[in-house]
Design a protein around this motif. Structure first.
Motif, PDB file in Angstrom:
ATOM      1  N   GLY A  55     112.725  69.579   3.703  1.00  0.00           N
ATOM      2  CA  GLY A  55     113.804  69.553   2.731  1.00  0.00           C
ATOM      3  C   GLY A  55     114.439  70.902   2.492  1.00  0.00           C
ATOM      4  N   GLU A  56     113.624  71.971   2.530  1.00  0.00           N
ATOM      5  CA  GLU A  56     114.159  73.294   2.215  1.00  0.00           C
ATOM      6  C   GLU A  56     115.118  73.808   3.293  1.00  0.00           C
ATOM      7  OE1 GLU A  56     109.945  73.899   3.939  1.00  0.00           O
ATOM      8  OE2 GLU A  56     110.966  72.534   2.547  1.00  0.00           O
ATOM      9  N   ASP A  57     115.156  73.146   4.451  1.00  0.00           N
ATOM     10  CA  ASP A  57     116.010  73.606   5.546  1.00  0.00           C
ATOM     11  C   ASP A  57     117.296  72.791   5.677  1.00  0.00           C
ATOM     12  OD1 ASP A  57     114.047  75.458   6.190  1.00  0.00           O
ATOM     13  OD2 ASP A  57     113.031  74.071   7.556  1.00  0.00           O
ATOM     14  N   ARG A  58     117.511  71.802   4.803  1.00  0.00           N
ATOM     15  CA  ARG A  58     118.632  70.875   5.004  1.00  0.00           C
ATOM     16  C   ARG A  58     119.986  71.522   4.792  1.00  0.00           C
ATOM     17  NH1 ARG A  58     115.138  66.278   1.927  1.00  0.00           N
ATOM     18  NH2 ARG A  58     113.588  66.107   3.597  1.00  0.00           N
ATOM     19  N   ASP A  59     120.085  72.441   3.861  1.00  0.00           N
ATOM     20  CA  ASP A  59     121.379  73.093   3.644  1.00  0.00           C
ATOM     21  C   ASP A  59     121.808  73.894   4.871  1.00  0.00           C
ATOM     22  OD1 ASP A  59     121.698  72.037   1.153  1.00  0.00           O
ATOM     23  OD2 ASP A  59     120.982  73.816   0.077  1.00  0.00           O
ATOM     24  N   ASP A  60     120.840  74.456   5.591  1.00  0.00           N
ATOM     25  CA  ASP A  60     121.173  75.189   6.813  1.00  0.00           C
ATOM     26  C   ASP A  60     121.863  74.267   7.810  1.00  0.00           C
ATOM     27  OD1 ASP A  60     120.096  77.560   5.901  1.00  0.00           O
ATOM     28  OD2 ASP A  60     118.117  77.150   6.744  1.00  0.00           O
ATOM     29  N   PHE A  61     121.374  73.037   7.914  1.00  0.00           N
ATOM     30  CA  PHE A  61     121.962  72.115   8.879  1.00  0.00           C
ATOM     31  C   PHE A  61     123.387  71.747   8.504  1.00  0.00           C
ATOM     32  CE2 PHE A  61     117.616  71.535  10.337  1.00  0.00           C
ATOM     33  CZ  PHE A  61     117.823  71.509  11.700  1.00  0.00           C
ATOM     34  N   GLY A  62     123.664  71.664   7.223  1.00  0.00           N
ATOM     35  CA  GLY A  62     125.034  71.401   6.809  1.00  0.00           C
ATOM     36  C   GLY A  62     125.971  72.510   7.250  1.00  0.00           C
ATOM     37  N   GLN A  63     125.526  73.745   7.079  1.00  0.00           N
ATOM     38  CA  GLN A  63     126.341  74.893   7.488  1.00  0.00           C
ATOM     39  C   GLN A  63     126.510  74.916   9.004  1.00  0.00           C
ATOM     40  OE1 GLN A  63     124.707  78.662   6.311  1.00  0.00           O
ATOM     41  NE2 GLN A  63     126.207  79.849   7.460  1.00  0.00           N
ATOM     42  N   TRP A  64     125.422  74.687   9.743  1.00  0.00           N
ATOM     43  CA  TRP A  64     125.504  74.721  11.200  1.00  0.00           C
ATOM     44  C   TRP A  64     126.372  73.588  11.732  1.00  0.00           C
ATOM     45  CZ3 TRP A  64     119.473  75.249  11.551  1.00  0.00           C
ATOM     46  CH2 TRP A  64     119.102  76.531  11.129  1.00  0.00           C
ATOM     47  N   THR A  65     126.324  72.432  11.079  1.00  0.00           N
ATOM     48  CA  THR A  65     127.161  71.312  11.498  1.00  0.00           C
ATOM     49  C   THR A  65     128.634  71.661  11.351  1.00  0.00           C
ATOM     50  OG1 THR A  65     125.503  69.636  10.941  1.00  0.00           O
ATOM     51  CG2 THR A  65     127.795  68.926  11.003  1.00  0.00           C
ATOM     52  N   ARG A  66     128.999  72.265  10.224  1.00  0.00           N
ATOM     53  CA  ARG A  66     130.403  72.650  10.042  1.00  0.00           C
ATOM     54  C   ARG A  66     130.836  73.650  11.112  1.00  0.00           C
ATOM     55  NH1 ARG A  66     128.656  71.964   4.719  1.00  0.00           N
ATOM     56  NH2 ARG A  66     127.996  74.135   4.490  1.00  0.00           N
ATOM     57  N   MET A  67     129.912  74.528  11.498  1.00  0.00           N
ATOM     58  CA  MET A  67     130.227  75.491  12.561  1.00  0.00           C
ATOM     59  C   MET A  67     130.403  74.776  13.899  1.00  0.00           C
ATOM     60  SD  MET A  67     127.515  78.462  11.409  1.00  0.00           S
ATOM     61  CE  MET A  67     127.928  79.633  12.698  1.00  0.00           C
ATOM     62  N   LEU A  68     129.531  73.812  14.179  1.00  0.00           N
ATOM     63  CA  LEU A  68     129.611  73.068  15.432  1.00  0.00           C
ATOM     64  C   LEU A  68     130.890  72.252  15.544  1.00  0.00           C
ATOM     65  CD1 LEU A  68     125.976  71.693  15.872  1.00  0.00           C
ATOM     66  CD2 LEU A  68     127.167  73.213  17.428  1.00  0.00           C
ATOM     67  N   LEU A  69     131.397  71.769  14.402  1.00  0.00           N
ATOM     68  CA  LEU A  69     132.576  70.913  14.410  1.00  0.00           C
ATOM     69  C   LEU A  69     133.878  71.695  14.274  1.00  0.00           C
ATOM     70  CD1 LEU A  69     131.330  67.902  12.256  1.00  0.00           C
ATOM     71  CD2 LEU A  69     131.582  68.033  14.746  1.00  0.00           C
TER      72      LEU A  69
END
Length: 410
Positions: free
Chosen positions: A156-170
């Motif tokens: 759970g503590e890493d989920r915000d990172d994935f949101g940021q990385w997803t926006r970068m990927l898209l």
């Protein structure tokens, strides 16, 4: 000849009038874009549905024209999400989809409903403490990212990172800044997931069957299982499930809320007749769906559609947003009708690449909208509709809002 500027702000805020003109005048339309991109758009429902199921439209990135390969430079030949079932044709696609398909059956997703409701209740209660909120950051984003991360086994503590990385990927690959963003997001996600998979390999219990594993990643790496994903495929599959598993639901909740607020009669209908929720979700998907255009496909031979020949080796975008507003397929297509029963929309695609996460997205949407309407007696935009900023990702694949400021009355 009708033409559209896919990058213009006016088009991105409301593409549907332009798509209506294309359907009428140029249903198979050639577009030149930045960085020497050359894309064919297919906009009519019948043509789109046929193309989605036509094997002559390949997903294999090796068949992409040179300009598309240049855009993918720095994030791998397959693009920012790597090797996965979205970027493959049968039989590889069939094998990969079978390995993850069991996690997304309707029966298994229904078992998740209590947990999804629990997460939603917590998020909605937090919003109720404030009169004005951003629905995207308050509910639309944290709900699906929490669900998909729990399903996969990401802490759970890493989920915000994935949101940021997803926006970068898209980010759009049409600018140098976008290319750099995609490259950095890809590197960050690959580094994290490689370490996580390595850790899970040391902990996985090979005695447990697929259903008994604590999460989907563990289920996919059980040693000795037939038809295992390669390391490259495993990394690509997890990235695909993470990005597609939350980004589309973010847009479903955001776009759907705006559609309801702009159609108060339909919002009232949903409050008074919650039993129409199932058809309502499909109508919201049709009316302003989360994916505007499917990721590019590449012709393996010359293909004739609507009297136009698309040459072999061309990049093609099948425009779901245009197909789902086609008057030849839907009565009064520009009218939101939550009770619409004859609704064979293609918001989840069609054919072998039909969205594997469709059951999960539907349940998340049903719970999100149902909970919002039960908890708040009044939901209003906190700004003018024209002030909303549309976030077009992919490029022009995802369609959703950067923010959705609302005033909520409990």
């Amino acid at each position: 000849m009708t033409s559209v500027d896919l990058q213009s702000k006016d088009f991105q805020s409301n593409p549907y009038p332009s798509y209506a003109r294309l359907r009428e005048e140029a249903p198979v339309h050639f577009v030149r874009g930045p960085m020497n991109s050359e894309i064919w758009l297919i906009t009519r429902y019948e043509d789109a549905r046929a193309a989605l199921a036509d094997p002559r439209f390949s997903k294999d990135p090796k068949r992409a024209p040179e300009w598309a390969k240049v855009m993918a430079a720095g994030v791998g030949d397959e693009g920012p999400l790597g090797a996965n079932m979205l970027n493959s044709d049968p039989p590889d696609h069939t094998r990969q989809r079978r390995l993850v398909g069991m996690a997304f059956t309707r029966r298994r997703i229904e078992r998740l409903r209590p947990r999804i409701q629990e997460i939603t209740d917590e998020l909605v209660e937090a919003m109720a403490a404030r009169r004005e909120v951003d629905l995207i950051t308050g509910l639309a984003y944290p709900l699906p990212i929490t669900v998909i991360c729990e399903l996969l086994g990401i802490p759970g503590e890493d989920r915000d990172d994935f949101g940021q990385w997803t926006r970068m990927l898209l980010a759009s690959p049409m600018t140098p800044e976008g290319v750099q963003s995609r490259r950095q997001g890809n590197q960050n996600m690959d580094r994290y997931l490689t370490e996580l998979i390595g850790k899970m390999r040391t902990e996985v219990n090979p005695e447990l069957d697929y259903d008994s594993q604590p999460n989907l990643i563990s289920a996919l790496i059980v040693p000795g299982k037939q038809d295992q994903l390669s390391e490259r495929e495993l990394l690509g599959m997890i990235k695909l499930l993470l990005v597609a598993g939350h980004e589309t639901t973010v847009n479903l909740i955001g776009n759907g809320t705006v559609a309801l607020l702009r159609h108060p009669d339909q919002l009232r209908l949903l409050r008074e007749r919650p039993e129409v929720m199932s058809t309502a979700i499909d109508e919201l998907l049709r009316y302003d769906g989360p994916i505007e255009r499917v990721p590019m496909r590449f012709t393996t031979e010359d293909v004739e559609i609507a009297g136009v020949t698309i040459p072999q080796g061309s990049a093609v975008n099948i425009v779901l947003g245009a197909a789902d507003r086609d008057p030849n397929a839907f009565g009064e297509p520009d009218r939101l009708d939550l009770a619409r029963k004859d609704n064979p929309h293609v918001a989840f695609g069609h054919g072998v690449h039909y969205c594997i996460g469709a059951p999960l997205a539907r349940v998340e949407g049903q719970i999100a909208f149902g909970t919002l309407l039960r908890r708040f007696s009044k939901i209003e935009l906190a700004c003018a509709y024209e002030e909303l900023e549309w976030r077009i990702g992919g490029p022009n694949i995802m369609r959703g809002l950067a923010a959705l400021p609302l005033v909520l009355t409990p």
